[in-house]
Design a protein around this motif. Structure first.
Motif, PDB file in Angstrom:
ATOM      1  N   PHE A 167      19.337 -11.787 -76.194  1.00  0.00           N
ATOM      2  CA  PHE A 167      20.684 -12.157 -76.610  1.00  0.00           C
ATOM      3  C   PHE A 167      20.731 -13.636 -76.979  1.00  0.00           C
ATOM      4  O   PHE A 167      21.277 -14.023 -78.023  1.00  0.00           O
ATOM      5  N   LEU A 168      20.173 -14.463 -76.098  1.00  0.00           N
ATOM      6  CA  LEU A 168      20.225 -15.911 -76.296  1.00  0.00           C
ATOM      7  C   LEU A 168      19.421 -16.323 -77.524  1.00  0.00           C
ATOM      8  O   LEU A 168      19.862 -17.156 -78.324  1.00  0.00           O
ATOM      9  N   ILE A 169      18.236 -15.730 -77.666  1.00  0.00           N
ATOM     10  CA  ILE A 169      17.371 -16.077 -78.798  1.00  0.00           C
ATOM     11  C   ILE A 169      18.033 -15.712 -80.114  1.00  0.00           C
ATOM     12  O   ILE A 169      18.034 -16.497 -81.083  1.00  0.00           O
ATOM     13  N   MET A 170      18.638 -14.523 -80.177  1.00  0.00           N
ATOM     14  CA  MET A 170      19.267 -14.062 -81.416  1.00  0.00           C
ATOM     15  C   MET A 170      20.488 -14.905 -81.773  1.00  0.00           C
ATOM     16  O   MET A 170      20.749 -15.171 -82.943  1.00  0.00           O
ATOM     17  N   ILE A 171      21.260 -15.348 -80.778  1.00  0.00           N
ATOM     18  CA  ILE A 171      22.414 -16.206 -81.055  1.00  0.00           C
ATOM     19  C   ILE A 171      21.960 -17.585 -81.520  1.00  0.00           C
ATOM     20  O   ILE A 171      22.552 -18.183 -82.428  1.00  0.00           O
ATOM     21  N   LYS A 172      20.885 -18.103 -80.908  1.00  0.00           N
ATOM     22  CA  LYS A 172      20.356 -19.409 -81.308  1.00  0.00           C
ATOM     23  C   LYS A 172      19.884 -19.407 -82.768  1.00  0.00           C
ATOM     24  O   LYS A 172      19.830 -20.463 -83.412  1.00  0.00           O
ATOM     25  N   ARG A 173      19.553 -18.232 -83.295  1.00  0.00           N
ATOM     26  CA  ARG A 173      19.037 -18.137 -84.656  1.00  0.00           C
ATOM     27  C   ARG A 173      20.141 -18.128 -85.715  1.00  0.00           C
ATOM     28  O   ARG A 173      19.840 -18.221 -86.908  1.00  0.00           O
ATOM     29  N   HIS A 176      38.292 -14.807 -75.291  1.00  0.00           N
ATOM     30  CA  HIS A 176      37.847 -14.095 -74.093  1.00  0.00           C
ATOM     31  C   HIS A 176      37.973 -15.043 -72.907  1.00  0.00           C
ATOM     32  O   HIS A 176      38.196 -16.245 -73.084  1.00  0.00           O
ATOM     33  N   SER A 177      37.806 -14.475 -71.691  1.00  0.00           N
ATOM     34  CA  SER A 177      37.874 -15.294 -70.480  1.00  0.00           C
ATOM     35  C   SER A 177      36.520 -15.859 -70.089  1.00  0.00           C
ATOM     36  O   SER A 177      36.440 -16.725 -69.220  1.00  0.00           O
ATOM     37  N   TYR A 178      35.462 -15.335 -70.689  1.00  0.00           N
ATOM     38  CA  TYR A 178      34.114 -15.801 -70.387  1.00  0.00           C
ATOM     39  C   TYR A 178      33.237 -15.549 -71.602  1.00  0.00           C
ATOM     40  O   TYR A 178      33.661 -14.914 -72.581  1.00  0.00           O
ATOM     41  N   CYS A 179      32.008 -16.039 -71.553  1.00  0.00           N
ATOM     42  CA  CYS A 179      31.101 -15.930 -72.692  1.00  0.00           C
ATOM     43  C   CYS A 179      30.395 -14.572 -72.679  1.00  0.00           C
ATOM     44  O   CYS A 179      29.283 -14.448 -72.168  1.00  0.00           O
ATOM     45  N   GLU A 180      31.064 -13.589 -73.220  1.00  0.00           N
ATOM     46  CA  GLU A 180      30.494 -12.254 -73.362  1.00  0.00           C
ATOM     47  C   GLU A 180      29.710 -12.196 -74.670  1.00  0.00           C
ATOM     48  O   GLU A 180      30.054 -12.863 -75.651  1.00  0.00           O
ATOM     49  N   HIS A 181      28.638 -11.401 -74.703  1.00  0.00           N
ATOM     50  CA  HIS A 181      27.716 -11.386 -75.830  1.00  0.00           C
ATOM     51  C   HIS A 181      28.423 -11.178 -77.167  1.00  0.00           C
ATOM     52  O   HIS A 181      28.345 -12.010 -78.075  1.00  0.00           O
ATOM     53  N   MET A 182      29.137 -10.061 -77.321  1.00  0.00           N
ATOM     54  CA  MET A 182      29.748  -9.766 -78.612  1.00  0.00           C
ATOM     55  C   MET A 182      30.896 -10.716 -78.937  1.00  0.00           C
ATOM     56  O   MET A 182      31.170 -10.978 -80.107  1.00  0.00           O
ATOM     57  N   ALA A 183      31.571 -11.238 -77.928  1.00  0.00           N
ATOM     58  CA  ALA A 183      32.650 -12.205 -78.176  1.00  0.00           C
ATOM     59  C   ALA A 183      32.101 -13.453 -78.858  1.00  0.00           C
ATOM     60  O   ALA A 183      32.776 -14.068 -79.697  1.00  0.00           O
ATOM     61  N   VAL A 184      30.868 -13.848 -78.517  1.00  0.00           N
ATOM     62  CA  VAL A 184      30.232 -15.002 -79.156  1.00  0.00           C
ATOM     63  C   VAL A 184      29.640 -14.610 -80.498  1.00  0.00           C
ATOM     64  O   VAL A 184      29.784 -15.337 -81.494  1.00  0.00           O
ATOM     65  N   VAL A 185      28.994 -13.452 -80.557  1.00  0.00           N
ATOM     66  CA  VAL A 185      28.333 -13.015 -81.788  1.00  0.00           C
ATOM     67  C   VAL A 185      29.333 -12.890 -82.938  1.00  0.00           C
ATOM     68  O   VAL A 185      29.032 -13.249 -84.087  1.00  0.00           O
ATOM     69  N   LYS A 186      30.541 -12.424 -82.652  1.00  0.00           N
ATOM     70  CA  LYS A 186      31.544 -12.221 -83.703  1.00  0.00           C
ATOM     71  C   LYS A 186      32.001 -13.520 -84.353  1.00  0.00           C
ATOM     72  O   LYS A 186      32.644 -13.500 -85.398  1.00  0.00           O
TER      73      LYS A 186
END
Length: 318
Positions: free
Chosen positions: A161-167, A178-188
């Motif tokens: 997850f982290l590697i793909m977001i960093k890219r 969101h209330s916290y850093c959820e994967h799809m909430a950041v990806v969107k």
């Protein structure tokens, strides 16, 4: 205030909204979340103290419970303090790397939680369905290997997850609804094609939670089969009274978790505040309920709890 930025830039921080649409009601909602967190801490810390002070509880079943209690403390702490700071002090700022770390820990502890629930279901299956083989099957060595496997699984599945977001080359905004850093909430938020990230997120959810839930249901199916074959009605009722709360607790985790994962992708008609509240609850309610359902409903733990309490008070049981 500089909350927005050009989409060609990479963010150094994110801003967590909290619960979109309910900003004015947070003062009424936040006390409930605080109580859930405090009860989770109190219950799980109490279990750990009882386990450490009672040599009679150093058995596989109770070791699994103690690991679950420790994981519940970490899981609830990975979300609640920051969330309460957002609700009470409007402290929405979180650095980019801190956001990724929170995401990693939340999803990793959720993965470990699921694996521990599966291990406990298997433990109960062996104890009820094959009691003569319990001692030779459920050993401390097996539990040690299981914990290592769960840690490796969590890191191996959640790490990408982290590697793909960093890219991602850039982000459209740095405001996370969101209330916290959820994967799809950041990806969107990414200014890029997110289909691979979305597909991998679903794969991670179903390969961990989905597979674990399937085997948990199979285990409890076998347990109920053994329970209903018991000749005594009282024995059947006691077994059902023990297993039913377990099922309710783990279903609350899995149902709310899958709702959170799927609503990010397909729940456009669901009001955001409902999605966010349920996403928050699936990380706070199970850690609060687990000490009661898996712990204090167990006779041996209740007895040891009162012994430890009396010991600290300088008294003895009658």
């Amino acid at each position: 205030m500089g909350w927005m930025f050009n989409s060609t830039l990479y963010p150094t921080f994110f801003l967590l909204v909290g619960i979109p649409g309910l900003e004015n009601e947070l003062k009424w909602i936040s006390p409930s979340f605080c109580i859930f967190y405090l009860l989770a801490l109190l219950g799980n810390i109490t279990l750990l103290v009882v386990f450490s002070a009672s040599s009679g509880l150093h058995k596989p079943m109770f070791i699994l419970l103690s690991i679950l209690a420790f994981n519940d403390i970490l899981l609830s702490t990975s979300i609640a303090p920051k969330m309460l700071c957002i609700f009470w002090f409007n402290a929405r700022l979180i650095s980019f790397d801190a956001c990724l770390f929170q995401m990693f820990f939340i999803h990793s502890f959720t993965s470990i939680e699921s694996g521990l629930l599966l291990a406990m279901a298997f433990d109960r299956y062996i104890a009820i369905y094959q009691p003569l083989r319990y001692g030779s099957t459920m050993t401390n060595n097996l539990i040690g290997k299981l914990v290592i496997m769960l840690l490796v699984r969590a890191a191996g599945v959640v790490g990408p997850f982290l590697i793909m977001i960093k890219r991602f080359p850039a982000f459209k905004t740095n405001i996370i609804e969101h209330s916290y850093c959820e994967h799809m909430a950041v990806v969107k938020l990414a200014a890029a094609d997110i289909r691979i990230n979305s597909a991998y997120g679903l794969f991670a959810a179903f390969s961990i939670l989905g597979v674990d839930l399937l085997f948990i249901l199979i285990s409890y199916g076998m347990i109920f089969r053994a329970v209903f074959s018991l000749p005594s009605k009282d024995s059947r009722l006691r077994a059902l009274n023990t297993c039913t709360p377990h099922i309710c607790v783990f279903l609350s985790l899995y149902i709310l978790a899958f709702f959170s994962f799927l609503s990010h992708r397909y729940g456009k008609r669901i009001p955001p505040y409902i999605h966010i509240i349920l996403s928050d609850l699936y990380l706070l309610v199970p850690p609060m309920l687990n000490p009661l359902v898996y712990g204090m409903k167990t006779k041996q733990i209740r007895e040891q709890f009162w012994k430890v309490l009396c010991r600290y008070q300088g008294t003895s049981l009658p």
